[in-house]
Every structure is written in C-alpha cells, then in structure tokens.
Design an enzyme around this catalytic site. Structure first.
Site, PDB file in Angstrom:
ATOM      1  N   TRP A 113       1.003  -1.328   0.008  1.00 47.71           N
ATOM      2  CA  TRP A 113       0.015  -0.021   0.042  1.00 47.71           C
ATOM      3  C   TRP A 113       0.984   1.254  -0.212  1.00 47.71           C
ATOM      4  O   TRP A 113       0.534   2.304  -0.620  1.00 47.71           O
ATOM      5  CB  TRP A 113      -0.721   0.083   1.219  1.00 47.71           C
ATOM      6  CG  TRP A 113      -1.611   1.213   1.229  1.00 47.71           C
ATOM      7  CD1 TRP A 113      -3.030   1.494   0.937  1.00 47.71           C
ATOM      8  CD2 TRP A 113      -1.303   2.237   2.106  1.00 47.71           C
ATOM      9  NE1 TRP A 113      -3.509   2.584   1.288  1.00 47.71           N
ATOM     10  CE2 TRP A 113      -2.611   3.210   1.768  1.00 47.71           C
ATOM     11  CE3 TRP A 113      -0.282   2.750   2.751  1.00 47.71           C
ATOM     12  CZ2 TRP A 113      -2.396   4.515   2.312  1.00 47.71           C
ATOM     13  CZ3 TRP A 113      -0.221   4.215   3.233  1.00 47.71           C
ATOM     14  CH2 TRP A 113      -1.349   5.120   2.971  1.00 47.71           C
ATOM     15  N   HIS A 114       1.838   1.172   0.831  1.00 45.82           N
ATOM     16  CA  HIS A 114       3.033   2.385   0.813  1.00 45.82           C
ATOM     17  C   HIS A 114       3.658   2.654  -0.493  1.00 45.82           C
ATOM     18  O   HIS A 114       3.766   3.880  -0.709  1.00 45.82           O
ATOM     19  CB  HIS A 114       3.985   2.110   1.838  1.00 45.82           C
ATOM     20  CG  HIS A 114       3.329   2.243   3.236  1.00 45.82           C
ATOM     21  ND1 HIS A 114       2.802   1.407   3.942  1.00 45.82           N
ATOM     22  CD2 HIS A 114       3.357   3.595   3.879  1.00 45.82           C
ATOM     23  CE1 HIS A 114       2.429   1.771   5.173  1.00 45.82           C
ATOM     24  NE2 HIS A 114       2.754   3.365   5.266  1.00 45.82           N
ATOM     25  N   GLY A 115       3.664   1.696  -1.249  1.00 47.04           N
ATOM     26  CA  GLY A 115       4.286   1.937  -2.460  1.00 47.04           C
ATOM     27  C   GLY A 115       4.550   0.842  -3.344  1.00 47.04           C
ATOM     28  O   GLY A 115       4.654  -0.356  -2.614  1.00 47.04           O
TER      29      GLY A 115
END
Lengths: 384, 485
Positions: free
Chosen positions: B323-325
């Site tokens: 989700w963060h990257g």
C-alpha cells in the site's frame, strides 16, 4: 439569541470576535518579521538595488569597451543594464556571443583563444533577458557570427520576466516585435512580487543571517584587500568573489546540503511547468538568429550531483518542473533546427562529481574550462 | 495545496469563515467546492478520476443497499465496486511495478516480454481516498452504514479537504453523519484546533524537514557512507516519519475541528509503545485499523486461513507494505514488521518467563525503558528498507552497519555529512522538546497539556511555538512524505 442575516447568532459573533483577538495577539510577531525583512532586506527587494548606483553600469561598460578588466565590481550591480550599455557602445562585430546565466560567467576568450568573444550572461536569467539583451545587437545590426545559448531549465517555464528585467524591458518588447509575437506571459503585477515577501519567514531567516554575519567591509565596494566583489574581464567574463577561489570540498558540501535543506534549489523548480508559449518564443528567437545567418550552439551545464538527485527524486511531484522532460525538449529542439548542442544536466554524463562544483549550483571555473576544452569528451564545446 | 504552503494560510481561514457565514443547508456545497479547489491545486485533471471513483462507489452503495433490502445478491455489486476502485489504483500505482516484474520473470525463464511502462504521475493521495471509498461500500454491504443518497454529501465524504490527500482514513459512520450536523462558532474548540495545527506545523517545518535532509542525504548516496551515518539515519527515520505524518495529521484534524468536525487522531504517541503489537495500535491508526477490519479479520474468518493467524498477519503486513508504494523495499518492510509481530506473539510466554526469572516487574521502570527502546530499535531497523531507494541499497546498509566505528572515521563522518556542531546540538534540543511534549501530552490525555497552567505560561508556550517556526522552520515547500502514497 436572535439570528442575524449572516446565519450566525450574536453569541457566535462574540465568539468569533474572541478568536479574532486571539489571532491578533500574534500580530507583533508578523510586524517584527515585516519590519526586519524591510529594514535588513538581504536581497534588496525593497531598497531598489537596481539603479541605486547612478552611472556605475555605464562606467563599467565603458571600461570594458576600452579593453580594461575591472576589479572589485559590486556584486549587486544591475548586470542587465551593464549588458545594455556594453552592447550600445560596441563598434565592431563579435565572433561569439554568449547568452547565459551565472553558470556560464566563465565562458570567454579563455575558451576561444584568438576569437573576439562577448559574454552577455546575467544572473537569474529568464527568457525575456535573452530577448532584451540580443535586441541590442539587432538594433545596431551588429550581429555576431556565432551565438552560444545556455539553456537553463527555467527558461521555458513561467515566469517569463522577473523584477530584474525592468532595465531592459523596452528591448525585450523590441525583440518580441521583431519576432512578431505578442506574449501573454508579460503581466505587470498590480503589486510588486517583492511585497509578497514582506511576511516571509524564510526571508526573515535570511535577514537575521545577514544581521548576524555581515560586517561593513563585506558590502564595501572599495575595500580592495578583501576583493569581495567580482572581477569583470574585458570580454564580459566574470570571476566571482575571492571566497570562491578559497573553495574547499567540505565547505562546498556543507553549503550544498544547507541549500538543499532550505529549499533554495527547489524554489527554481517548484510550482513551475514547461510552458508552450515560452517554448514557442524560444523557437522563434532561434529561427530569427538562424535567419540572420548566425551559427547557433545550444548548451546545457550539469547540475551538482546531489541537487540533480534531489530533482530526479522529486519528479513524481506534479508541482515540480521535471528536469528530464526539459532536457528532452532541448535535445529535440536542437534536432529540429539542426543545431549543435552539448552538455547535459546530468553530471554523470559529463563525468562530474561533488568536487567539481563551488556550491550546489555552480561548476568550478577550472573544471568548466577543462570540460569545454577537452575535445572529444562528452561535454566539450563544439568548434573550439 | 500543501498544508505548509502560503496558499493554505489564506485558504484555511477563508474557508472556515465562509463555512460559518453560510446557511447550514449549503455548507456541504461550500466544503465540496473548497475541497475541489484544494485538490485541483496539484493536477486539476485528476479531479475527474476522483469523481469517477466517487460516482462508481456512490451508485454501487445504493445498488448494494437495494439488493440487501430486497434479499437479492448484493455481493456482485460489492465486487464490481471493489474491482473498479482497485483497478484505478492498480493502473496508476502498480501497473509499472507489475509490468517490470513480469518482464524480469519472463527474462528468468527466457521468455522475453517487453515491459510496458505508463508515464502518468500518481494522483496525490490516491491510496487514501480509494481506501476510504472501499470502506464505505464494504460497510454498506455489511449493513453497518446506510447508503448515502445525497451525491454531494457522499462526494464530500471522499473529498473532505482536511483528509483528502493523506488521511486519516475515516469510516463512513464517523464522518458522513457529521456533514448533516450544524456546527457553531465555538471559541474553545477553534482555539484547541489552532493549537493542534500549530503543533503539527512545528513538527513538520521545524523537526521533520530538518531531519529529512540528513536521512535523504544518506539514502541518496549510500555508497558514500559507513555504519555511523547509517545508524544515525535509521534511528532518526522513525522520528522523521512521525513528525512529518503526525504533523500532517494534526493539521488535518485541527482544520476539521475548527469547523466542528471530529476526525480520528492518526497517532497516539507511538514512541512509548512497549511492544510491536502496541506500536501498530498507536502508529498510522486509521490505516492499520482499516487493514485489520477489512483484510486481517476477514482472512481469519475465511475457511482456508481460519486457524492460521501467523499467515494472516503476514499477508496483512505484506499488503500494508505494498500500500505504501509499488516497490520491493516496501513489501519487505511490511514482511519484516509482520514477522516481528508473529515472533512477538510466539515468544510472549517465554519473555514473560524471563522477566519472572530476572525479577523484573511488569510495570517497573527498567523493563518499561528496555521494552520501549527495543521496540523503537526494531522499527528503526525495518525502516532501513522503507527509506532505501532499492533492495540493493538496503542490503548494502545492513552489510555496512558495523563498519566505520573507529576513531578516525567517527571524528569526521558527521561533519562530512555537511552539518556543523551547532546543527547537531540544535537537532538534539528539538528532539528533547518533542519527547517532553509528547510525554506531557500523553499524561494529560485529551486535554491540552498546559490547560491548567496560568495564562502567561500558556501564552509563553504559544509564542515559543510560533517563534520557533519563524526562526527555525524550513519553508522550501517540502511536501509531506505520505502525499506520495
């Protein structure tokens, strides 16, 4: 509690007044910031640095025309005005003219021995400056044989003009007229942009820095021993202060990091986008030069490795000018007009590292000279 | 628009004042227009993507509810909604990652598949508002939230400007009803909101932006550094992320609070956590509660993974990393944190036993400090993957952590980073201030830390905060780190 026409009750108005008074209690901080910014004014935004020294630019231009180098030139001289007078006083045709910024100040007869070179670079250059400066040649019909145009990334991003441009304003309009362009990008603001900085905290920090560090002789143009000003050579080339000559890697590294930290470099790129109109003006200007049978060479100079990395790292931010797109555009421009182009913003292309820069923005003079003269190397100057 | 930019300094008071001047029935419209302007400050065209998402999930919400009430099959609408929302996220955020990895995999098996790359800039905060949209349709499906029939109100739920680009990710049952409440001007509430915003701004412009230079400096050129710099950078990176993200959240919560909206606090003093388990209850709370409610719990209730808590934890954390990257560094970061949690659960009894043998009291100061420090250290170590530009860089950092610890290197390394003694002293002072303020605020609970102190004392604090920002703030328009997610 009666309802007012504004859909808020009298009680709420009273509460709102209390909030307003609470915020007003911080007014002294803002007043302090404003007062210090205006009084100390480290960048000369409010004191009208331009035209402050009556006749200085013209005197300097006269000295250059007479073939004399000038020592200890004030660093806050209006260099656009200097170029205007310099060109006005010229009587013979130059072989090579350099249109550039602080990055190309060291381009001159040292690079092209035996040629008559005129360096018309000015600090914080924008596209309008190139037009205004070159109009001086056009007015006199004294076109040089070759023009080297330094392509800084911000040239094709608005703003088109800056506060510094005012002294060559008429010439810019003159050149736009020659190009038959009516730019919508020149807007005279109702309030000078400088006044938006009155309450700027970062400008306040610069003011405090200046207050703490400056000593009288640092701004004294007649202080010979310190050589705090610039050395101006007869070909228009400039050597920055002695401070730069006493450069060392650690100082440079620290300065770069500090400037990266306070966003100095990003200010040039933030909230800026490539602008179609400016691209078209640049293309028209190049076409105009070609029509005058001038050989045009385009040049991109590398950016400090750490700053370049930082720019590349921020390319996913929509509000930041994408340096790779700009370079790509300049390359395609050269291809379309069949022009010589050399250099790159990417320091690795020119094999430059941290040690080759004075600070985060400027390549060392000895390095630049070596790089341009190094025939066959990736960033050498064509036609030396 | 960035919270730490000059336009926001104008935008916020203008919107807040207009909000109270507008009749209650039109306030949603004002907020929606304001939120559109706020979002369009980045890339105006991307507003269309946002509206596409809003329209899909708005319609699906109504269809899901209708189907539920009629006893029909609502799941198909839920699936359509999830697929549509996730495909937008996939296209903008994960397509290139997926394509490049597919190519690499193809190359491995000697099947040459040319990577397709799309050159779109990721819409700001896409992961945040897609999660917020998903939370709405899932809650409608579960029957815990009524479908919103007012398109404007639903659009505002996704687009409410304080939490539009970097959360907190709000649940529909918390936020949507508030858009129908009438909020009045309230001195105390607005004063509290402004204090919270000022503290958030202080954390961002004075601390986070200062630390960011050091951490970015080391991470952008890992081969130029050794163990001491890596240790300092990795120890400072949790503080950097905390000050940056919680600073953002404070401004978001404060700007909503000024208008009367209650938004969930995203951080609850994570540095005082005594275990990794506790850490994730205090760090980026709304994201991890989202993952818990919509990924972890459903996995635990599924037929296949019902009795596999460890696998479920790992899946949840892998997804949180992703989700963060779209990069393997984030995935590995998620995996490490998942492993911490699994290990922490598995060894809970053993550790308790050791405490007993050593005679350490559960609430004793020594054990508290040890556990807090160990938790921080573990998070910092995992953080190396989070801050590294590539897995190779992270591995290099780990391999060099023990190098360079000799007098000759230590003498010059911190100066060669570009920071003088004054910088280090000042940074240390700021970290102490942050620690003390967090400690005091944690003990004070909901109330403002200096609420009971005399007026002059409180004003000294306010003035100190403002002057610190004036003198030491960084105003180079550094965006908030979480904007990129």
């Amino acid at each position: 509690m009666g309802e007012t026409r504004l859909f808020i009750s009298n009680f709420e108005i009273k509460e709102g007044r209390r909030i307003f008074l609470m915020i007003l209690a911080f007014a002294p901080v803002l007043l302090l910031v404003g007062a210090v910014n205006i009084c100390v004014d480290p960048a000369g935004l409010y004191k009208g640095v331009i035209h402050q020294y009556e006749g200085l630019e013209e005197q300097n231009a006269q000295s250059l025309i007479e073939g004399r180098n000038i020592e200890n030139v004030r660093i806050d001289m209006d260099d656009r005005l200097l170029q205007k007078h310099f060109i006005q006083k010229m009587t013979s045709r130059a072989d090579i003219v350099i249109l550039g910024s602080s990055h190309s100040m060291w381009f001159g007869e040292n690079i092209f021995p035996g040629k008559k070179v005129v360096n018309n670079s000015v600090i914080h250059v924008l596209l309008a400056d190139y037009l205004g400066i070159f109009n001086g040649y056009a007015k006199k019909n004294l076109f040089p044989k070759r023009v080297i145009i330094l392509l800084d990334p911000q040239l094709i991003a608005v703003p088109f003009v800056s506060e510094r441009w005012l002294s060559i304003k008429e010439d810019t309009f003159g050149m736009l007229g020659r190009l038959k362009i009516r730019s919508t990008r020149i807007k005279q603001p109702l309030i000078s942009g400088a006044w938006f900085n009155v309450f700027s905290f970062s400008y306040f920090q610069k003011s405090i820095e200046k207050l703490l560090r400056s000593s009288p002789q640092q701004i004294d143009p007649d202080h010979k021993e310190g050589r705090i000003g610039q050395l101006l050579f007869k070909d228009g080339r400039r050597l920055w202060t002695m401070k730069l000559l006493s450069w060392d890697i650690e100082k440079s590294r620290r300065k770069t990091i500090m400037e990266l930290q306070d966003g100095t470099f990003m200010q040039e790129f933030n909230q800026r986008k490539m602008d179609k109109e400016l691209e078209s003006i640049l293309e028209n200007f190049i076409q105009y030069l070609i029509n005058q049978h001038i050989q045009v060479t385009l040049c991109m100079l590398p950016i400090h490795p750490q700053v370049y990395k930082s720019f590349i790292g921020q390319e996913n931010r929509p509000e930041v000018l994408r340096i790779t797109d700009v370079e790509h555009y300049y390359q395609s421009l050269a291809q379309r007009f069949n022009l010589e182009i050399f250099g790159s913003y990417d320091p690795s292309v020119c094999h430059l590292g941290d040690r080759d820069f004075y600070d985060g923005d400027h390549i060392r003079n000895d390095v630049i000279e070596k790089m341009l003269k190094n025939k066959g190397a990736p960033c050498s100057m064509p036609g030396i | 628009m960035l919270f730490n930019s000059a336009p926001f300094l104008v935008f916020f008071p203008v919107v807040t004042v207009l909000y109270f001047l507008y009749p209650h029935s039109l306030r949603w419209a004002l907020l929606l227009v304001a939120s559109c302007i706020f979002y369009m400050w980045f890339i105006p065209q991307y507003l269309l993507i946002l509206f596409l998402l809003i329209t899909i999930d708005y319609s699906m919400g109504i269809l899901i509810e209708d189907a539920r009430l009629k006893g029909a099959h609502a799941k198909k609408y839920l699936i359509v909604s999830i697929l549509a929302t996730c495909s937008v996220l996939f296209f903008f955020k994960y397509f290139n990652f997926f394509s490049l990895n597919l190519t690499a995999l193809g190359d491995f098996f000697d099947l040459h598949y040319p990577a397709k790359i799309i050159n779109f800039i990721l819409p700001i905060g896409l992961s945040f508002h897609t999660f917020q949209s998903l939370s709405y349709v899932i809650e409608v499906y579960r029957g815990r939230q009524k479908a919103e029939h007012h398109f404007g109100i639903y659009a505002l739920y996704v687009m409410f400007y304080p939490q539009l680009v970097a959360g907190p990710i709000e649940r529909p049952y918390n936020l949507i009803p508030q858009f129908r409440e009438k909020h009045n001007v309230d001195y105390q509430r607005i004063a509290d909101a402004l204090k919270q915003m000022a503290w958030g701004m202080f954390k961002k412009v004075v601390i986070a932006d200062r630390l960011a230079v050091l951490v970015n400096q080391v991470c952008s050129d890992v081969h130029g550094y050794q163990g001491p710099e890596f240790v300092v950078a990795s120890l400072l990176c949790p503080v950097l992320f905390y000050c940056d993200f919680s600073g953002y959240s404070d401004i978001a919560v404060g700007s909503a609070k000024a208008m009367g909206y209650r938004i969930t606090n995203n951080f609850n003093f994570p540095f005082f956590s005594r275990s990794m388990d506790e850490w994730w209850w205090r760090w980026n709370i709304t994201l991890y509660s989202w993952i818990r409610d919509y990924i972890y719990i459903p996995l635990c209730q599924s037929r296949i993974l019902r009795n596999n808590r460890a696998v479920n934890v790992l899946i949840a954390f892998l997804l949180s990393g992703l989700w963060h990257g779209a990069a393997w560094t984030y995935v590995i970061w998620g995996a490490i944190n998942g492993c911490y949690l699994i290990f922490s659960t598995l060894t809970y009894k053993v550790r308790k036993g050791i405490h007993g043998i050593l005679g350490l009291k559960e609430n004793g100061l020594f054990l508290k400090i040890w556990q807090t420090a160990a938790t921080y250290l573990l998070f910092s170590l995992a953080g190396i993957f989070f801050i590294s530009k590539s897995v190779g860089d992270a591995v290099y950092i780990f391999s060099r952590l023990t190098c360079g610890w000799n007098e000759g290197y230590l003498k010059n390394c911190f100066v060669s980073l570009g920071f003088d003694r004054a910088w280090w002293t000042h940074t240390s002072e700021l970290l102490v201030v942050l620690f003390i303020m967090d400690l005091l605020q944690q003990n004070a609970g909901e109330k403002f830390v200096f609420a009971k102190d005399p007026v002059w004392c409180r004003w000294m604090y306010y003035y100190g905060l403002v002057l610190a920002m004036v003198f030491w703030g960084h105003y180079g328009r550094n965006p908030f780190i979480y904007f990129q997610f």
